[in-house]
Design a protein around this motif. Sequence first.
Motif, PDB file in Angstrom:
ATOM      1  N   ASP A 173       0.955  -5.297   3.859  1.00 55.85           N
ATOM      2  CA  ASP A 173      -0.231  -5.986   4.365  1.00 55.85           C
ATOM      3  C   ASP A 173      -1.020  -5.061   5.297  1.00 55.85           C
ATOM      4  OD1 ASP A 173       0.841  -8.192   2.999  1.00 55.85           O
ATOM      5  OD2 ASP A 173       1.999  -8.790   4.755  1.00 55.85           O
ATOM      6  N   GLY A 174      -1.120  -3.810   4.913  1.00 55.38           N
ATOM      7  CA  GLY A 174      -1.897  -2.837   5.685  1.00 55.38           C
ATOM      8  C   GLY A 174      -1.177  -2.251   6.884  1.00 55.38           C
ATOM      9  N   GLY A 232       0.861  -1.187   0.000  1.00 60.20           N
ATOM     10  CA  GLY A 232       0.000   0.000   0.000  1.00 60.20           C
ATOM     11  C   GLY A 232       0.894   1.233   0.000  1.00 60.20           C
TER      12      GLY A 232
END
Length: 226
Positions: free
Chosen positions: A84-85, A70
């Motif tokens: 993974d966030g 991200g």
Amino acid sequence: MQNRKLLIAIDGPAGVGKTSVGKALASKYNLGFLSTGIMYRCLGWKALKSGVNLQDEEAVFQIAKNIVWGFEKEADSNLKVLVDGQFLGDALLSEEVARAASITSALPKARAVITDKQKALAKEGGLVMEGRDIGTVIAPNADLKFYMVASAEARANRRVLQLKEKGQEANYDEILKSIISRDERDSSRKTAPLKPASDAILIDTSTLSLEEVINKVLELSRTNAS
Ligand code: DC
């Protein structure tokens, strides 16, 4: 040079000032800034955390393949990298993670996964990208390419000062040794080794202050922009 789709590449070894210069360029031209080494540090961090052998190409490839990336633009134009966030922040700055990043980034299969992602970002443009292979592999058609160098001693001295300013312990000899071995690993690997693109503008920062380097790069960007 106010084009949102502009792509500026800055390459060079660790500790040469690429991030400070890149952020200055990004804010000057209203671009995003991405430190591509952060993505390799995330991979190194994940490999360390999962306990795999850092040289195990298949295991590291599986980790790289499954990362969900991200990117969030921050106020200073920096692109914050999420894995993974999750934002890993200062956990990525240790010597252990830097070493793991340097080792795992030399594995061609894992590297290819990250390279693809970075190429896609470069294609979108509107970015200053900083790394080792931006001008050579990630964005060979970049509008502007800089390659920054400084002696290992000058870089070790800067690192010692940075750590002391933060009130942290700093051993010059150990830092110098770690810089030299990372340079060797990053430059001697077979895939996308650290080297200047033939059309990059070379800047030696050994004897310049950060302010002098930034001024020089801004001046060069005005005169060399296409
Ligand atoms: O710039 P950095 O110190 O955060 O980079 C960490 C490691 O990642 C570095 O030792 C080599 C690797 N790297 C790379 O192989 N290619 C890039 N474009 C950026 C970093």
